[in-house]
Scaffold this motif. Structure first.
Motif, short mmCIF file in Angstrom:
data_model
loop_
_atom_site.label_atom_id
_atom_site.label_comp_id
_atom_site.label_asym_id
_atom_site.label_seq_id
_atom_site.Cartn_x
_atom_site.Cartn_y
_atom_site.Cartn_z
N GLN A 142 0.79 -1.23 0.00
CA GLN A 142 0.00 0.00 0.00
C GLN A 142 0.83 1.29 0.00
N PRO A 143 1.90 1.41 0.82
CA PRO A 143 2.66 2.67 0.84
C PRO A 143 3.32 3.00 -0.50
N TYR A 144 3.49 2.02 -1.38
CA TYR A 144 4.15 2.26 -2.66
C TYR A 144 3.19 2.81 -3.72
N LEU A 145 1.88 2.73 -3.45
CA LEU A 145 0.91 3.22 -4.42
C LEU A 145 0.93 4.75 -4.46
N LYS A 146 0.77 5.29 -5.64
CA LYS A 146 0.86 6.74 -5.83
C LYS A 146 -0.19 7.48 -5.03
N ARG A 147 -1.37 6.91 -4.91
CA ARG A 147 -2.44 7.59 -4.17
C ARG A 147 -2.15 7.64 -2.67
N ASN A 148 -1.16 6.85 -2.24
CA ASN A 148 -0.76 6.89 -0.83
C ASN A 148 0.59 7.57 -0.65
N GLY A 149 1.00 8.34 -1.66
CA GLY A 149 2.27 9.06 -1.57
C GLY A 149 3.44 8.32 -2.19
N GLY A 150 3.20 7.18 -2.79
CA GLY A 150 4.27 6.42 -3.41
C GLY A 150 4.42 6.75 -4.89
N PHE A 151 4.92 5.80 -5.67
CA PHE A 151 5.21 6.05 -7.08
C PHE A 151 4.56 5.04 -8.03
N VAL A 152 3.90 4.00 -7.49
CA VAL A 152 3.30 2.97 -8.33
C VAL A 152 1.94 3.47 -8.83
N ASN A 153 1.84 3.63 -10.14
CA ASN A 153 0.61 4.17 -10.73
C ASN A 153 -0.53 3.17 -10.71
N LEU A 154 -0.22 1.90 -10.99
CA LEU A 154 -1.26 0.88 -11.14
C LEU A 154 -0.85 -0.41 -10.44
N LEU A 155 -1.83 -1.11 -9.87
CA LEU A 155 -1.58 -2.40 -9.23
C LEU A 155 -2.60 -3.42 -9.75
N PHE A 156 -2.09 -4.50 -10.33
CA PHE A 156 -2.90 -5.64 -10.73
C PHE A 156 -2.57 -6.78 -9.76
N VAL A 157 -3.57 -7.27 -9.02
CA VAL A 157 -3.29 -8.21 -7.94
C VAL A 157 -4.23 -9.41 -8.02
N THR A 158 -3.69 -10.58 -7.68
CA THR A 158 -4.48 -11.81 -7.72
C THR A 158 -5.35 -11.94 -6.46
N TYR A 159 -6.33 -12.81 -6.58
CA TYR A 159 -7.29 -13.14 -5.51
C TYR A 159 -8.27 -11.99 -5.28
N ASP A 160 -9.24 -12.25 -4.44
CA ASP A 160 -10.34 -11.30 -4.21
C ASP A 160 -9.93 -10.24 -3.18
N TYR A 161 -9.06 -9.36 -3.60
CA TYR A 161 -8.53 -8.30 -2.73
C TYR A 161 -9.59 -7.22 -2.55
N VAL A 162 -9.90 -6.89 -1.30
CA VAL A 162 -11.01 -5.98 -1.02
C VAL A 162 -10.74 -4.56 -1.50
N LEU A 163 -9.50 -4.20 -1.75
CA LEU A 163 -9.18 -2.83 -2.18
C LEU A 163 -9.21 -2.65 -3.68
N VAL A 164 -9.65 -3.67 -4.41
CA VAL A 164 -9.83 -3.51 -5.86
C VAL A 164 -10.89 -2.43 -6.11
N ASN A 165 -10.52 -1.43 -6.93
CA ASN A 165 -11.44 -0.32 -7.18
C ASN A 165 -11.63 -0.01 -8.66
N GLU A 166 -10.91 -0.71 -9.54
CA GLU A 166 -10.99 -0.50 -10.99
C GLU A 166 -10.55 0.91 -11.39
N GLU A 167 -9.80 1.57 -10.53
CA GLU A 167 -9.22 2.87 -10.86
C GLU A 167 -7.70 2.77 -10.90
N ASP A 168 -7.12 2.33 -9.80
CA ASP A 168 -5.67 2.09 -9.80
C ASP A 168 -5.33 0.71 -9.22
N VAL A 169 -6.33 -0.02 -8.73
CA VAL A 169 -6.13 -1.38 -8.23
C VAL A 169 -7.12 -2.30 -8.95
#
Length: 506
Positions: free
Chosen positions: A275-302
């Protein structure tokens, strides 16, 4: 028609020689400097020339004349007549060496001999005015075409996206070889370095993987990077973090501009470390594609990403064959896998033994999980998928497993235990059908059951299906899986382009 026989008019000989000298000189200059007009080749090259003359490939019989710069095959637009002309240097008749000229000027060749000298001395050119107009028009066309080419090239540079994918988890091979249908060189799966590339939409993708792909020891060839990482356990997370720090350094030193991550997530969805590496949390990772039913999937950057097949076991890309689709299969179902203590898999084994159902299915149970298959065990597994109408998919640590996608590859319908497993996985703000919300959203034509006690009824129904019905079901399953991979491919590209390319707005 006017033909010259063995003797062309004296004035035409001199005029032709001068004309050909200029054409050959200009052509040789253009070809030698690499400035040949667009579309031109050494065998057929349009020349911008005031006589509307276009060189074409020279017949073999005219090669010597071409070499001596006296004559070449040519075409002049308009109605034409032909004049056969001998090569004066070789003293031989070249019957295929032809000059074609407008019929409207045939009368020039019929002028009395006494006028030829005057014509030569005065260098009279009946096309002079037309030459000037054509020269101006040709230059204008050339400049317009050049401007159009520069504009197209500039537009291409603005809209094209170059992305380098660093495959540092086996799931990267599912992305590249199965989703994108890409190839890798060398083909040897044990090679220290493997790479491939392809164009998809506006995006040019290159992919590198292997043990030799180490931070700081390979060429960074694009401003946009996709990092494929493994975040299943602490040791893998520590290694993934090293790669993220390396990417962050490249961002800070302006070597790259944007980063996306494809993450093999934790099976219980404990992915807080990313999470800290995501751009929306002050990090630099623009997009995250993640396996399994991750509750933070939002179809915007996750985004949720499919687990796919076990590429770490070298599960291949399977091409459907006629026999795979049409042949009768020996077994109703199969299950080859580990049976954990106090798990629903034990329940499954007990139910299969009832009424001799295990005799109708290919069952190969073991007590301990094996990360690598032997050649024999892997072949048995593939044969079981190919020879079974159904593949039983009990839950493990997570509901989603490689077996689901591997069964689809062979047209064996997955029968899935549709229950949530312990951990932090669940419904996201975008999806409300966990587990397997991605597959369900995409309309996966699977059999979902809540309890293995439902299995006997499923198998009874299976016994009553005829071969034609099973063939249609296999075709539907394989078609769905191919469409699913194509959809994931397009979604991945669209997401990268939307995030990484400059916006057209404003």
């Amino acid at each position: 028609m006017v033909t010259g026989g063995n003797h062309a008019p004296e004035w035409w000989d001199a005029h032709t020689r001068n004309l050909m000298d200029k054409v050959i000189k200009d052509t040789a200059s253009d070809v030698g400097s690499g400035k040949a007009p667009p579309g031109g080749t050494t065998s057929q090259m349009p020349i911008i020339f005031p006589y509307r003359l276009h060189l074409t490939s020279t017949p073999s019989s005219a090669q010597k004349c071409w070499k001596h710069r006296t004559l070449a095959t040519a075409h002049i637009s308009g109605e034409v007549s032909s004049l056969c002309y001998p090569c004066p240097l070789e003293k031989t008749q070249l019957s295929q060496t032809v000059i074609q000229v407008p019929r409207s000027v045939n009368k020039i060749w019929k002028k009395p001999k006494e006028d030829h000298a005057a014509l030569r001395n005065e260098e009279w050119n009946p096309w002079e005015e037309e030459e000037k107009n054509e020269l101006v028009a040709s230059q204008q066309r050339y400049e317009a075409n050049l401007k159009m080419i520069k504009s197209a090239r500039s537009h291409l540079e603005q809209t094209s996206l170059r992305v380098q994918i660093w495959g540092k988890a086996a799931i990267g091979l599912y992305l590249w070889q199965h989703i994108f249908g890409g190839h890798l060189q060398p083909a040897d799966v044990t090679a220290q370095w493997r790479e491939g590339s392809q164009k998809a939409g506006k995006t040019y993708l290159s992919f590198i993987t292997g043990p030799s792909v180490v931070p700081g020891y390979f060429s960074v060839e694009a401003e946009n990077v996709v990092l494929v990482l493994n975040g299943r356990e602490k040791a893998k997370i520590a290694y993934a973090t090293q790669w993220l720090h390396y990417a962050q350094t490249l961002i800070q030193t302006h070597k790259i501009q944007r980063v996306a991550v494809v993450l093999l997530g934790n099976e219980q969805c404990n992915n807080e470390w990313i999470q800290p590496y995501l751009k929306r949390n002050g990090g630099f990772v623009n997009l995250l594609f993640v396996t399994y039913d991750y509750v933070l999937v939002n179809e915007e950057d996750v985004f949720q990403w499919p687990l796919g097949v076990a590429t770490y076991r070298n599960f291949p890309v399977v091409e459907p064959s006629w026999s795979m689709l049409h042949d009768p299969r020996t077994y109703l179902c199969n299950f080859l896998g580990t049976v954990y203590k106090n798990s629903s898999r034990e329940t499954l084994m007990e139910i299969l033994k009832q009424d001799g159902l295990d005799k109708l299915c290919w069952i190969g149970a073991r007590e301990q999980w094996q990360p690598q298959e032997t050649n024999e065990s892997f072949k048995n597994y593939q044969d079981a998928l190919l020879q079974s109408d159904l593949t039983l998919c009990p839950v493990g640590i997570n509901t989603e497993c490689y077996r689901i996608y591997e069964a689809c590859s062979y047209g064996s319908l997955p029968v899935i235990e549709d229950v949530m497993t312990p951990g932090d996985c669940g419904n996201s703000s975008m999806y409300h059908s966990a587990p397997l919300q991605l597959l369900k959203t995409m309309g996966a034509p699977f059999i979902f059951i809540k309890n293995w006690k439902e299995l006997p009824a499923v198998l009874e129904k299976e016994k009553k299906m005829n071969l034609q019905e099973k063939i249609q079901r296999r075709k539907k399953l394989i078609e769905w899986y191919q469409n699913f991979k194509a959809w994931m491919r397009q979604k991945f590209i669209n997401t990268l382009e939307k995030s990484f390319l400059p916006s057209d707005k404003g």
